[in-house]
Scaffold this active site. Structure first.
Site, PDB file in Angstrom:
ATOM      1  N   ASP A 168       4.075  -1.059  11.956  1.00 22.14           N
ATOM      2  CA  ASP A 168       4.044  -2.325  12.558  1.00 22.14           C
ATOM      3  C   ASP A 168       5.492  -3.331  12.344  1.00 22.14           C
ATOM      4  OD1 ASP A 168       3.489  -2.962   9.989  1.00 22.14           O
ATOM      5  OD2 ASP A 168       1.746  -3.870  10.394  1.00 22.14           O
ATOM      6  N   ASP A 224       1.055   1.707   9.073  1.00 24.31           N
ATOM      7  CA  ASP A 224       0.635   0.944  10.392  1.00 24.31           C
ATOM      8  C   ASP A 224       1.560   0.985  11.614  1.00 24.31           C
ATOM      9  OD1 ASP A 224      -1.542   0.559   8.798  1.00 24.31           O
ATOM     10  OD2 ASP A 224      -0.604  -1.485   8.105  1.00 24.31           O
ATOM     11  N   GLY A 254       0.863  -1.271   0.004  1.00 22.60           N
ATOM     12  CA  GLY A 254       0.043  -0.042   0.074  1.00 22.60           C
ATOM     13  C   GLY A 254       0.963   1.312  -0.034  1.00 22.60           C
ATOM     14  N   ASP A 304       5.784  -4.988   5.848  1.00 25.77           N
ATOM     15  CA  ASP A 304       5.913  -6.426   6.055  1.00 25.77           C
ATOM     16  C   ASP A 304       5.939  -7.266   4.988  1.00 25.77           C
ATOM     17  OD1 ASP A 304       6.057  -8.423   7.997  1.00 25.77           O
ATOM     18  OD2 ASP A 304       3.770  -8.540   7.638  1.00 25.77           O
ATOM     19  N   ARG A 318      -4.301  -2.214  10.470  1.00 25.35           N
ATOM     20  CA  ARG A 318      -4.395  -3.815  10.354  1.00 25.35           C
ATOM     21  C   ARG A 318      -4.094  -4.265  11.812  1.00 25.35           C
ATOM     22  NH1 ARG A 318      -4.438  -6.905   5.777  1.00 25.35           N
ATOM     23  NH2 ARG A 318      -3.719  -8.853   6.655  1.00 25.35           N
ATOM     24  N   THR A 343       5.184   1.993   6.186  1.00 22.53           N
ATOM     25  CA  THR A 343       3.806   1.612   6.356  1.00 22.53           C
ATOM     26  C   THR A 343       3.049   2.494   7.203  1.00 22.53           C
ATOM     27  OG1 THR A 343       2.212   0.213   7.296  1.00 22.53           O
ATOM     28  CG2 THR A 343       4.573  -0.312   7.957  1.00 22.53           C
ATOM     29  N   ARG A 394      -0.951  -6.443  -4.232  1.00 21.98           N
ATOM     30  CA  ARG A 394      -1.185  -7.849  -4.897  1.00 21.98           C
ATOM     31  C   ARG A 394       0.142  -8.198  -5.671  1.00 21.98           C
ATOM     32  NH1 ARG A 394      -7.349  -7.894  -4.235  1.00 21.98           N
ATOM     33  NH2 ARG A 394      -7.259  -6.587  -2.258  1.00 21.98           N
TER      34      ARG A 394
HETATM   35  O1  F6P Z   1      -1.078  -1.372   5.265  1.00 22.85           O
HETATM   36  C1  F6P Z   1      -1.544  -0.329   5.251  1.00 22.85           C
HETATM   37  C2  F6P Z   1      -2.973  -0.487   5.044  1.00 22.85           C
HETATM   38  O2  F6P Z   1      -3.437   1.079   4.665  1.00 22.85           O
HETATM   39  C3  F6P Z   1      -3.679  -1.055   6.253  1.00 22.85           C
HETATM   40  O3  F6P Z   1      -3.800  -0.030   7.249  1.00 22.85           O
HETATM   41  C4  F6P Z   1      -5.128  -1.373   5.894  1.00 22.85           C
HETATM   42  O4  F6P Z   1      -5.617  -2.299   6.311  1.00 22.85           O
HETATM   43  C5  F6P Z   1      -4.672  -1.628   4.541  1.00 22.85           C
HETATM   44  O5  F6P Z   1      -3.551  -1.201   3.687  1.00 22.85           O
HETATM   45  C6  F6P Z   1      -5.637  -1.406   3.385  1.00 22.85           C
HETATM   46  O6  F6P Z   1      -5.382  -1.752   2.053  1.00 22.85           O
HETATM   47  P1  F6P Z   1      -6.008  -1.610   0.710  1.00 22.85           P
HETATM   48  O7  F6P Z   1      -5.418  -0.354   0.328  1.00 22.85           O
HETATM   49  O8  F6P Z   1      -5.870  -2.717   0.042  1.00 22.85           O
HETATM   50  O9  F6P Z   1      -7.530  -1.205   1.167  1.00 22.85           O
END
Ligand code: F6P
Length: 359
Positions: free
Chosen positions: A141, A139, A10, A115, A183, A137, A74
């Site tokens: 994390d 997050d 992301g 990650d 997440r 990220t 992906r």
């Molecule tokens: O890892 C970053 C993040 O924004 C998370 O906080 C969230 O769960 C996920 O990606 C959302 O992903 P997507 O862009 O596929 O909706």
């Protein structure tokens, strides 16, 4: 020397700042060339999905959100999914990736990712690719760095949202629930919740009791507070319950979380009788201009990644151990998630000031 750089997973505010720092340091300090890989690891499946990066085409991008190279969360080359004749098939495309890296003449590859992308980077490193990781990220994390870039901007965005929600909640005497990302980690909820003066903060690391949440909000109303603010991390879960999952892969892997804010909001309304509204902040946390802290951190990470290449310290990830930027083996970086300590200082000071974590 020719080095490649890609952004995977992301997006996060500060990606362009890393790309710019890698490119400028490689060119000005070392005289190397820099190849940008388009759309993360997808770009390594075709040698034409690249773009020569120069000091000119990386000008003016420091403060711009997103990534000029594109990204995807992906398309893991070790388990690449395609649909053939209506059936999903999973293939190991790493031999093609190795071949393309060779064809592109890359002497090193900078992987900017969280990650998942760093795990792929580590997999390529084990196959002989000279990989350097940069931790990204919102997050926050990743356990092997004090902080990832993108996180601080996400906290700023969520705090700004809370400031705005306070005023409308107070005008209407409502409870407002804000669902934030993160997440499996509650960092955004915790730090924005404290900075934005939330009354209840629900995080994945502390399973919550809905009774306790309702009790807290009812008490506040009785004591004369006209409104309350509840921050819910998307990965929060009730005691003995499950996280709210929006999308799962065929193998059970959780692709998207979300929906816990709505669940908590309707429980609050029915248990307390207080008018309640829910806001889901979503991808606003990932977009927009990086804050100065993230611009600086991302720039330091990008420059440090080039120094690791110059010193041939491959298989490492740059890491912020205040006040220094150092490095750690990729293997360590991906081995454990950095989660909120339920008994840690931030949770304790918040609880000491009356914030409820639903326990
Ligand atoms: O890892 C970053 C993040 O924004 C998370 O906080 C969230 O769960 C996920 O990606 C959302 O992903 P997507 O862009 O596929 O909706």
């Amino acid at each position: 020397m020719r080095i490649g750089v890609l952004s995977g997973g992301g997006d996060a505010p500060g990606l362009n700042a890393v790309i710019r720092a890698v490119t400028k340091t490689a060119i000005f300090k070392y005289g190397w060339s820099v190849t940008g890989i388009i759309d993360g690891f997808e770009g390594l499946l075709s040698p034409t999905k690249t773009r020569q990066l120069t000091s000119w085409n990386t000008r003016g991008i420091l403060f711009i959100g997103g990534t000029i190279l594109g990204t995807t969360n992906r398309g893991n080359p070790f388990a690449y999914k395609t649909v053939v004749g209506g059936r999903e098939i999973v293939e190991d495309m790493s031999p093609l990736v190795l071949n393309n890296i060779k064809e592109l003449g890359l002497d090193a590859l900078v992987v900017i990712g969280g990650d998942g992308s760093l795990k792929i980077g580590h997999g390529l490193y084990k196959l002989g690719v000279p990989v350097i990781g940069v931790p990204k990220t919102i997050d926050n994390d990743l356990s092997a760095t004090y902080v990832t870039f993108g996180f601080q901007t996400a906290v700023d965005t969520a705090t700004d949202a809370l400031d705005k929600l306070h005023t409308t909640a107070e005008s209407h005497q409502r409870v407002i629930v804000l669902e934030v990302m993160g997440r499996y980690a509650g960092w955004i909820a915790l730090e924005a919740g404290i900075s934005g003066s939330a009354d209840v903060i629900l995080i994945p690391e502390i399973p919550f009791s809905m009774d306790k949440v309702a009790e807290k909000l009812t008490e506040r109303k009785k004591a004369g507070s006209h409104s309350s603010i509840v921050v819910v991390a998307e990965g929060a879960k009730p005691l003995g319950g499950e996280m709210a999952v929006r999308e799962k892969a065929a193998d059970g892997y959780v692709l998207r979380l979300g929906g816990m804010g709505e669940i908590v909001g309707s429980e609050i309304a029915s248990r307390t009788g207080i008018e309640t509204r829910v806001t889901v902040l979503g991808h606003l946390q990932r977009g927009g201009s990086p804050c100065p802290f993230d611009r600086l951190l991302a720039t330091r990470y990008g420059a440090a990644a080039v120094e690791l290449i110059a010193n041939k310290k491959f298989g490492e990830m740059v890491s912020y151990q205040p006040p220094d930027i150092t490095s750690v083996p990729l293997e360590t970086a991906i081995s454990a998630l950095r989660l909120v300590d339920p008994e840690g200082e931030l949770v304790k000071i918040a609880e000491g000031m009356g914030v409820s974590f639903g326990r």
